[in-house]
Design an enzyme around this catalytic site. Structure first.
Site, PDB file in Angstrom:
ATOM      1  CG  ASP A 140      -2.691   1.454  -2.952  1.00 32.24           C
ATOM      2  OD1 ASP A 140      -3.920   1.615  -2.851  1.00 32.24           O
ATOM      3  OD2 ASP A 140      -1.860   2.201  -2.401  1.00 32.24           O
ATOM      4  CG  ASN A 156      -1.974  -1.095   1.125  1.00 33.13           C
ATOM      5  OD1 ASN A 156      -2.496  -1.374   0.053  1.00 33.13           O
ATOM      6  ND2 ASN A 156      -2.261  -1.739   2.232  1.00 33.13           N
ATOM      7  CB  CYS A 157      -0.149   4.734  -0.690  1.00 28.92           C
ATOM      8  SG  CYS A 157       0.519   6.388  -0.759  1.00 28.92           S
ATOM      9  N   PRO A 158       2.780   4.417   0.970  1.00 27.53           N
ATOM     10  CG  PRO A 158       4.579   5.650   1.888  1.00 27.53           C
ATOM     11  CD  PRO A 158       3.369   4.785   2.266  1.00 27.53           C
TER      12      PRO A 158
END
Length: 75
Positions: free
Chosen positions: A40, A13-15
Site C-alpha cells: 500500500d 490496505n490501510c489501516p
C-alpha cells in the site's frame, strides 16, 4: 540490518498494515527491530505518522519494486 521480527502485509490496505505492526510491536521487547513489508503506497506516510504518535523509532523506509519496507525500533 538484522530484524527481530518480520511482518508481511502485502495486499493489505490501510489501516491493516499499521494495526498488524502495532500488535507485533506490543509483543516485542524494547529496542527490538520490526521489519514491515507492505504494498500500500499510503503506508509510507502512515508509518511516519504512526512512529510519531507511538514514540517508536522509524529507522528506515525503502521501496523495492512494488514493496514498501518500513523498519521500526520498539520504544
Amino acid at each position: 540490518m538484522n530484524f527481530d521480527r518480520e511482518l508481511d502485509t502485502r495486499g493489505l490496505n490501510c489501516p491493516l498494515p499499521i494495526l498488524k505492526a502495532k500488535k507485533a510491536l506490543a509483543e516485542m521487547q524494547s529496542g527490538q527491530i520490526l521489519k514491515v513489508v507492505a504494498t500500500d503506497a499510503g503506508s509510507v506516510r502512515d508509518f511516519v505518522a504512526f512512529a510519531k504518535q507511538t514514540g517508536n523509532d522509524l529507522v528506515e523506509q525503502a521501496t523495492e519494486g512494488q514493496d514498501y519496507i518500513h523498519v521500526l525500533r520498539r520504544r
